[in-house]
Design a protein around this motif. Sequence first.
Motif, PDB file in Angstrom:
ATOM      1  N   ILE A  38      56.656  16.711  75.148  1.00 21.24           N
ATOM      2  CA  ILE A  38      56.534  16.051  76.457  1.00 21.24           C
ATOM      3  C   ILE A  38      55.538  16.785  77.355  1.00 21.24           C
ATOM      4  O   ILE A  38      55.011  16.191  78.308  1.00 21.24           O
ATOM      5  N   ALA A  39      55.301  18.068  77.062  1.00 18.39           N
ATOM      6  CA  ALA A  39      54.282  18.779  77.852  1.00 18.39           C
ATOM      7  C   ALA A  39      52.893  18.212  77.606  1.00 18.39           C
ATOM      8  O   ALA A  39      51.986  18.371  78.439  1.00 18.39           O
ATOM      9  N   LEU A  40      52.733  17.536  76.463  1.00 24.29           N
ATOM     10  CA  LEU A  40      51.433  16.937  76.134  1.00 24.29           C
ATOM     11  C   LEU A  40      51.260  15.536  76.722  1.00 24.29           C
ATOM     12  O   LEU A  40      50.143  15.009  76.729  1.00 24.29           O
ATOM     13  N   MET A 153      60.383  21.601  83.098  1.00 20.44           N
ATOM     14  CA  MET A 153      59.841  21.912  84.426  1.00 20.44           C
ATOM     15  C   MET A 153      58.890  23.102  84.352  1.00 20.44           C
ATOM     16  O   MET A 153      57.827  23.115  84.987  1.00 20.44           O
ATOM     17  N   LEU A 154      59.257  24.101  83.586  1.00 18.80           N
ATOM     18  CA  LEU A 154      58.408  25.286  83.461  1.00 18.80           C
ATOM     19  C   LEU A 154      57.043  24.920  82.880  1.00 18.80           C
ATOM     20  O   LEU A 154      55.995  25.356  83.387  1.00 18.80           O
ATOM     21  N   SER A 155      57.058  24.093  81.840  1.00 18.67           N
ATOM     22  CA  SER A 155      55.781  23.700  81.222  1.00 18.67           C
ATOM     23  C   SER A 155      54.953  22.846  82.173  1.00 18.67           C
ATOM     24  O   SER A 155      53.719  22.998  82.242  1.00 18.67           O
ATOM     25  N   TYR A 156      55.604  21.972  82.932  1.00 17.98           N
ATOM     26  CA  TYR A 156      54.871  21.131  83.884  1.00 17.98           C
ATOM     27  C   TYR A 156      54.260  21.971  85.007  1.00 17.98           C
ATOM     28  O   TYR A 156      53.122  21.747  85.437  1.00 17.98           O
ATOM     29  N   VAL A 157      55.046  22.932  85.515  1.00 15.90           N
ATOM     30  CA  VAL A 157      54.546  23.772  86.610  1.00 15.90           C
ATOM     31  C   VAL A 157      53.338  24.588  86.154  1.00 15.90           C
ATOM     32  O   VAL A 157      52.349  24.732  86.891  1.00 15.90           O
ATOM     33  N   VAL A 158      53.411  25.123  84.952  1.00 16.83           N
ATOM     34  CA  VAL A 158      52.265  25.874  84.411  1.00 16.83           C
ATOM     35  C   VAL A 158      51.035  24.974  84.327  1.00 16.83           C
ATOM     36  O   VAL A 158      49.911  25.372  84.685  1.00 16.83           O
ATOM     37  N   THR A 159      51.225  23.735  83.863  1.00 16.91           N
ATOM     38  CA  THR A 159      50.110  22.790  83.761  1.00 16.91           C
ATOM     39  C   THR A 159      49.526  22.486  85.129  1.00 16.91           C
ATOM     40  O   THR A 159      48.293  22.444  85.314  1.00 16.91           O
ATOM     41  N   LEU A 160      50.402  22.264  86.125  1.00 16.41           N
ATOM     42  CA  LEU A 160      49.930  21.979  87.494  1.00 16.41           C
ATOM     43  C   LEU A 160      49.132  23.143  88.049  1.00 16.41           C
ATOM     44  O   LEU A 160      48.085  22.942  88.693  1.00 16.41           O
ATOM     45  N   CYS A 161      49.602  24.365  87.841  1.00 14.03           N
ATOM     46  CA  CYS A 161      48.889  25.540  88.350  1.00 14.03           C
ATOM     47  C   CYS A 161      47.525  25.698  87.673  1.00 14.03           C
ATOM     48  O   CYS A 161      46.558  26.179  88.290  1.00 14.03           O
ATOM     49  N   MET A 162      47.439  25.302  86.414  1.00 14.22           N
ATOM     50  CA  MET A 162      46.158  25.379  85.713  1.00 14.22           C
ATOM     51  C   MET A 162      45.138  24.423  86.329  1.00 14.22           C
ATOM     52  O   MET A 162      43.934  24.715  86.384  1.00 14.22           O
ATOM     53  N   TYR A 163      45.598  23.284  86.816  1.00 15.01           N
ATOM     54  CA  TYR A 163      44.692  22.314  87.453  1.00 15.01           C
ATOM     55  C   TYR A 163      44.294  22.767  88.857  1.00 15.01           C
ATOM     56  O   TYR A 163      43.137  22.782  89.217  1.00 15.01           O
ATOM     57  N   ASP A 164      45.312  23.126  89.691  1.00  9.90           N
ATOM     58  CA  ASP A 164      45.033  23.537  91.081  1.00  9.90           C
ATOM     59  C   ASP A 164      46.279  24.246  91.613  1.00  9.90           C
ATOM     60  O   ASP A 164      47.247  23.604  92.011  1.00  9.90           O
ATOM     61  N   TRP A 165      46.251  25.557  91.655  1.00  7.69           N
ATOM     62  CA  TRP A 165      47.457  26.301  92.052  1.00  7.69           C
ATOM     63  C   TRP A 165      47.740  26.179  93.541  1.00  7.69           C
ATOM     64  O   TRP A 165      48.896  26.232  93.989  1.00  7.69           O
ATOM     65  N   LEU A 278      35.016  17.845  91.666  1.00  6.31           N
ATOM     66  CA  LEU A 278      35.794  18.901  91.022  1.00  6.31           C
ATOM     67  C   LEU A 278      36.774  18.327  89.990  1.00  6.31           C
ATOM     68  O   LEU A 278      37.109  19.008  89.020  1.00  6.31           O
ATOM     69  N   TRP A 279      37.239  17.111  90.265  1.00  6.10           N
ATOM     70  CA  TRP A 279      38.182  16.450  89.351  1.00  6.10           C
ATOM     71  C   TRP A 279      37.553  15.155  88.856  1.00  6.10           C
ATOM     72  O   TRP A 279      36.679  14.566  89.510  1.00  6.10           O
ATOM     73  N   ASN A 280      38.044  14.714  87.697  1.00  6.69           N
ATOM     74  CA  ASN A 280      37.719  13.367  87.244  1.00  6.69           C
ATOM     75  C   ASN A 280      39.014  12.560  87.154  1.00  6.69           C
ATOM     76  O   ASN A 280      40.099  13.039  87.527  1.00  6.69           O
ATOM     77  N   ILE A 281      38.913  11.351  86.680  1.00  9.33           N
ATOM     78  CA  ILE A 281      40.092  10.475  86.627  1.00  9.33           C
ATOM     79  C   ILE A 281      41.161  11.060  85.704  1.00  9.33           C
ATOM     80  O   ILE A 281      42.364  10.974  85.980  1.00  9.33           O
ATOM     81  N   ALA A 282      40.748  11.679  84.598  1.00 11.91           N
ATOM     82  CA  ALA A 282      41.713  12.253  83.648  1.00 11.91           C
ATOM     83  C   ALA A 282      42.542  13.348  84.310  1.00 11.91           C
ATOM     84  O   ALA A 282      43.763  13.403  84.154  1.00 11.91           O
ATOM     85  N   VAL A 283      41.881  14.223  85.064  1.00 12.84           N
ATOM     86  CA  VAL A 283      42.606  15.326  85.720  1.00 12.84           C
ATOM     87  C   VAL A 283      43.532  14.778  86.799  1.00 12.84           C
ATOM     88  O   VAL A 283      44.689  15.214  86.924  1.00 12.84           O
ATOM     89  N   MET A 284      43.048  13.820  87.603  1.00 10.75           N
ATOM     90  CA  MET A 284      43.866  13.232  88.664  1.00 10.75           C
ATOM     91  C   MET A 284      45.115  12.558  88.080  1.00 10.75           C
ATOM     92  O   MET A 284      46.230  12.733  88.578  1.00 10.75           O
ATOM     93  N   THR A 285      44.898  11.788  87.025  1.00 12.21           N
ATOM     94  CA  THR A 285      46.024  11.081  86.398  1.00 12.21           C
ATOM     95  C   THR A 285      47.017  12.060  85.795  1.00 12.21           C
ATOM     96  O   THR A 285      48.233  11.917  85.955  1.00 12.21           O
ATOM     97  N   ALA A 286      46.508  13.089  85.112  1.00 11.66           N
ATOM     98  CA  ALA A 286      47.388  14.085  84.504  1.00 11.66           C
ATOM     99  C   ALA A 286      48.173  14.839  85.574  1.00 11.66           C
ATOM    100  O   ALA A 286      49.367  15.120  85.403  1.00 11.66           O
ATOM    101  N   TYR A 287      47.521  15.169  86.702  1.00 11.54           N
ATOM    102  CA  TYR A 287      48.208  15.919  87.770  1.00 11.54           C
ATOM    103  C   TYR A 287      49.317  15.071  88.395  1.00 11.54           C
ATOM    104  O   TYR A 287      50.433  15.561  88.621  1.00 11.54           O
TER     105      TYR A 287
END
Length: 561
Positions: A38-40, A153-165, A278-287
């Motif tokens: 689900i992290a993917l 939640m931990l995996s999602y938070v790590v992913t969010l911080c990687m995009y924009d902490w 700085l972002w594209n549609i893929a990053v916005m959608t993933a965030y």
Amino acid sequence: MEVMQKKHQKRKLMHYVQMEWKLVVLITVTGLVYNIGIALFPYFEGQLAQCLSDILNQQAGEKDMYVLVMIYISVVFIVQLARFFKRLSVRYMANHINRRMKLDLYHSLIHTPVNLADLNAGGLLSRTLKDVDDCVEGIRKVITEIFDTGIAMLSYVVTLCMYDWKLTLVAGLFPPLAFFFAERMKKTVTALEVQARKSRDHANQLVVDRISSFRSYRSAGCESNVDETVEKAFAHMNTTVSKAQFAVSGIGPFYRVICLLGMIFVFLIGIRRIESGLWNIAVMTAYISCYTRVSLKTSKSAALFNSMTRSSVCWKRIKEQMHEIQDEPHVPQDISSVTCSIPVAYYDPSVPVLHDIHLHFEKGTITGITGRVACGKTLLAQILSGIREMQGCVMADGCPLSMYDVAYCTNRPQIFNDTIYHNITLGKDGDIHEVLQDVCLDHETDPDQSAKEAGCHLSIGQQARTALARALYSDRSVLVLDDPFASVDTKTEQQILMTLKNRYRDRVIILFSHRLDCFDLMDQVICIQNGTCVCGSHASLLEENAEYRTLVQLQCERTEV
């Protein structure tokens, strides 16, 4: 005689989980596969949105989308398969814990002395069973959400911080508010549930009392008043339960709204990121996908917090009824004699009924115990059978009689809504023809005949003899019979007593009765007089004891009349 005894210690809540370690391992493996998968999901959702944008801008083809979709579907399939086996394993584990906990509670209750007069039957049943169910449900939610919420939640938070902490830090202020409100709402929800439980217990107890005492209410002409009270109790129960259910069910959506308030900042800042390149549609959608999932998981965590609190409260109540008990020791069941030494016995501590009781019963004998009405016959029968504990001791061959199996046949036998066969065997299958013959029921009833509710298809005398047949079939070394022939004619009584005397020489038989027609058949007669016991034979007591002689004469006069 030395007897080894082993205690059952009070179990801790974690002990029940540890006993299911195999399922815990399976849950852990499938849970990790599920969370990695689900992290993917947000990544694939972003890539799908970007691929669609590229197709519209003619920068990618349909083949790229097909490949991406097939990979995404494969990941979803594996993730959902792991989730299925994880939840199935959790359900299995919860059911096993529920069963074990109820069995431990059952064994604790049946080994704990209880004052039957103070027992709230309806409240005890509903409260203890619901506490176990709520406690186990809390365990199930904790184990489920450790993977579904905690690790996810931990995996999602790590992913969010990687995009924009920085954005994650600002938008992440709202989910903790759910925990804050969970703590504030905890007392209110708990108070509403306690109130609902009390009203449910009260209504259940009124129903039990209404059913058990319907004859008394009918004879007193107050059935309508009692029914009105029951209806009011159910109306109050409906109100309190509805409030509690509304509070519990409304917490989840309320928490989700609080958590998703951070989405305002995500859209405002995310649009600026796209405009600045700085972002594209893929990053916005993933965030957005990641943040939405974090918010929903956080709201579930907040609701889970209240469930854990209720589970903890239920476990505390369950522990209060789980006492240390001793395994029933293995002792030989062949008894040669029983002795009873009771300094004082009473129903009410302020009013002694019996005192200075010293009795001896031999194997292969029948002892008849009698006395005037309310002299303490039933009290002594309950002491000898182990139902009522008093100061003093009842010993069998030097060991407490409680270590042995004692058959107690009351003057108010409990007949179940089942066949006569099952009423006698109580699940221990075998041939009952012999015991039916011993109590003169072989020609009166059919073993497959149903006794119906409370034995209404049997006469009172047949009910008593069915209970006596049950005691004989149990093959206990000691038989305590409390007035079993009160509704049996004298000829049948004499025939049964002769059978007991001739065919059950391997048992200690103690018969309590106010009818003395057949006491000349007794090997020993005991007359309860002025709170103590006078022992002898039927002939000697007739000659030497005025009280016993008076009882015999009064009964002879009633028989002649």
